[in-house]
Design a protein around this motif. Structure first.
Motif, PDB file in Angstrom:
ATOM      1  N   ASP A 290      71.610   7.788  51.142  1.00  0.00           N
ATOM      2  CA  ASP A 290      72.988   7.904  50.645  1.00  0.00           C
ATOM      3  C   ASP A 290      73.081   9.109  49.717  1.00  0.00           C
ATOM      4  N   PRO A 291      73.156  10.306  50.292  1.00  0.00           N
ATOM      5  CA  PRO A 291      73.166  11.512  49.452  1.00  0.00           C
ATOM      6  C   PRO A 291      74.405  11.573  48.559  1.00  0.00           C
ATOM      7  N   PRO A 292      74.234  12.075  47.348  1.00  0.00           N
ATOM      8  CA  PRO A 292      75.386  12.220  46.465  1.00  0.00           C
ATOM      9  C   PRO A 292      76.319  13.318  46.981  1.00  0.00           C
ATOM     10  N   GLU A 293      77.574  13.231  46.563  1.00  0.00           N
ATOM     11  CA  GLU A 293      78.565  14.255  46.935  1.00  0.00           C
ATOM     12  C   GLU A 293      78.117  15.634  46.443  1.00  0.00           C
ATOM     13  N   ASP A 294      77.574  15.670  45.236  1.00  0.00           N
ATOM     14  CA  ASP A 294      77.082  16.913  44.637  1.00  0.00           C
ATOM     15  C   ASP A 294      75.552  16.880  44.710  1.00  0.00           C
TER      16      ASP A 294
ATOM     17  N   GLU B 202      80.207  13.365  40.486  1.00  0.00           N
ATOM     18  CA  GLU B 202      80.622  12.742  41.724  1.00  0.00           C
ATOM     19  C   GLU B 202      82.144  12.670  41.825  1.00  0.00           C
ATOM     20  N   ALA B 203      82.819  12.363  40.698  1.00  0.00           N
ATOM     21  CA  ALA B 203      84.275  12.314  40.688  1.00  0.00           C
ATOM     22  C   ALA B 203      84.851  13.695  40.950  1.00  0.00           C
ATOM     23  N   GLU B 204      84.235  14.703  40.356  1.00  0.00           N
ATOM     24  CA  GLU B 204      84.684  16.086  40.543  1.00  0.00           C
ATOM     25  C   GLU B 204      84.599  16.492  42.007  1.00  0.00           C
ATOM     26  N   GLN B 205      83.533  16.101  42.669  1.00  0.00           N
ATOM     27  CA  GLN B 205      83.351  16.423  44.097  1.00  0.00           C
ATOM     28  C   GLN B 205      84.338  15.644  44.968  1.00  0.00           C
ATOM     29  N   GLY B 206      84.648  14.413  44.550  1.00  0.00           N
ATOM     30  CA  GLY B 206      85.574  13.586  45.320  1.00  0.00           C
ATOM     31  C   GLY B 206      87.008  14.075  45.234  1.00  0.00           C
ATOM     32  N   ILE B 207      87.345  14.787  44.154  1.00  0.00           N
ATOM     33  CA  ILE B 207      88.712  15.282  43.944  1.00  0.00           C
ATOM     34  C   ILE B 207      88.974  16.519  44.783  1.00  0.00           C
ATOM     35  N   THR B 208      87.975  17.369  44.916  1.00  0.00           N
ATOM     36  CA  THR B 208      88.195  18.630  45.611  1.00  0.00           C
ATOM     37  C   THR B 208      88.246  18.491  47.103  1.00  0.00           C
TER      38      THR B 208
ATOM     39  N   ALA C   5      51.830   6.152  37.620  1.00  0.00           N
ATOM     40  CA  ALA C   5      51.994   5.580  38.971  1.00  0.00           C
ATOM     41  C   ALA C   5      53.431   5.118  39.190  1.00  0.00           C
ATOM     42  N   LEU C   6      54.023   4.490  38.174  1.00  0.00           N
ATOM     43  CA  LEU C   6      55.423   4.072  38.260  1.00  0.00           C
ATOM     44  C   LEU C   6      56.333   5.289  38.403  1.00  0.00           C
ATOM     45  N   MET C   7      56.017   6.356  37.697  1.00  0.00           N
ATOM     46  CA  MET C   7      56.808   7.585  37.798  1.00  0.00           C
ATOM     47  C   MET C   7      56.759   8.136  39.228  1.00  0.00           C
ATOM     48  N   ALA C   8      55.559   8.157  39.823  1.00  0.00           N
ATOM     49  CA  ALA C   8      55.420   8.657  41.195  1.00  0.00           C
ATOM     50  C   ALA C   8      56.197   7.771  42.172  1.00  0.00           C
ATOM     51  N   ALA C   9      56.098   6.459  42.000  1.00  0.00           N
ATOM     52  CA  ALA C   9      56.836   5.537  42.864  1.00  0.00           C
ATOM     53  C   ALA C   9      58.343   5.718  42.687  1.00  0.00           C
ATOM     54  N   THR C  10      58.777   5.922  41.454  1.00  0.00           N
ATOM     55  CA  THR C  10      60.202   6.139  41.181  1.00  0.00           C
ATOM     56  C   THR C  10      60.681   7.427  41.838  1.00  0.00           C
ATOM     57  N   LEU C  11      59.884   8.471  41.751  1.00  0.00           N
ATOM     58  CA  LEU C  11      60.225   9.746  42.382  1.00  0.00           C
ATOM     59  C   LEU C  11      60.409   9.560  43.890  1.00  0.00           C
ATOM     60  N   LEU C  12      59.481   8.861  44.520  1.00  0.00           N
ATOM     61  CA  LEU C  12      59.580   8.613  45.963  1.00  0.00           C
ATOM     62  C   LEU C  12      60.812   7.765  46.291  1.00  0.00           C
ATOM     63  N   PHE C  13      61.076   6.749  45.467  1.00  0.00           N
ATOM     64  CA  PHE C  13      62.232   5.876  45.693  1.00  0.00           C
ATOM     65  C   PHE C  13      63.542   6.659  45.577  1.00  0.00           C
ATOM     66  N   VAL C  14      63.674   7.457  44.528  1.00  0.00           N
ATOM     67  CA  VAL C  14      64.910   8.220  44.324  1.00  0.00           C
ATOM     68  C   VAL C  14      65.094   9.232  45.452  1.00  0.00           C
ATOM     69  N   GLU C  15      64.012   9.881  45.855  1.00  0.00           N
ATOM     70  CA  GLU C  15      64.110  10.831  46.970  1.00  0.00           C
ATOM     71  C   GLU C  15      64.550  10.121  48.244  1.00  0.00           C
ATOM     72  N   GLY C  16      63.976   8.941  48.496  1.00  0.00           N
ATOM     73  CA  GLY C  16      64.369   8.163  49.680  1.00  0.00           C
ATOM     74  C   GLY C  16      65.815   7.719  49.606  1.00  0.00           C
ATOM     75  N   ALA C  17      66.230   7.257  48.444  1.00  0.00           N
ATOM     76  CA  ALA C  17      67.623   6.824  48.265  1.00  0.00           C
ATOM     77  C   ALA C  17      68.573   7.994  48.465  1.00  0.00           C
ATOM     78  N   GLY C  18      68.164   9.171  48.027  1.00  0.00           N
ATOM     79  CA  GLY C  18      68.991  10.363  48.196  1.00  0.00           C
ATOM     80  C   GLY C  18      69.140  10.780  49.645  1.00  0.00           C
ATOM     81  N   ARG C  19      68.178  10.430  50.452  1.00  0.00           N
ATOM     82  CA  ARG C  19      68.289  10.729  51.886  1.00  0.00           C
ATOM     83  C   ARG C  19      69.184   9.708  52.583  1.00  0.00           C
TER      84      ARG C  19
END
Length: 140
Positions: free
Chosen positions: A75-79, A134-140, A59-73
């Protein structure tokens, strides 16, 4: 708009399912109360009933998956690949924690120190990967 599931989503869901199925497969061998937390010296200091121990981490894994997906929407990562790698790596870590708990509660000698060292290595590798990408994406 609903996002299509990608490979990292399917891998994460498979790890959640495998963790749950492992608990169900071991159900008859697991004790009624399982240690779920250990002191710094590796001694168990918190116990829960078998149903809670088997169901709570998936259950914690499922909640973590949903949280990370939401966080990615939000504040999406550069890469974009970073989010998938971090998500799957986190599911692997949580599945390993459940595996450690099952092994310990079944009476197998599992080194707490070695397991925690592995968690430390996991942390360095995942954070290092993320920062580097992320640093690699920020440099280019």
């Amino acid at each position: 708009m609903v996002r299509r599931l990608d490979r990292s989503d399917w891998l994460s869901l498979a790890l959640i399912a495998a963790t749950l199925l492992a608990g169900l497969a071991l159900w008859g061998r697991l004790p009624a109360e399982l240690a779920i937390h250990f002191s710094a010296s590796g001694e168990p200091d918190s116990f829960v009933s078998k149903p809670v121990a088997v169901l709570s981490l998936p259950a914690l894994m499922a909640a973590t998956l949903l949280f990370v997906e939401g966080a990615g929407r939000v504040d999406p990562p550069e890469d974009p690949s970073v989010l998938g790698v971090v998500t799957v790596a986190t599911m692997v870590l949580l599945a390993a924690v459940q595996g450690y708990l099952f092994a310990w509660n079944l009476g197998y000698e599992v080194s707490f120190t070695l397991f925690m060292a592995g968690v430390g290595v996991w942390t360095v590798v995942v954070v290092g990967y993320t920062v580097a990408r992320e640093a690699e994406q920020g440099i280019t």
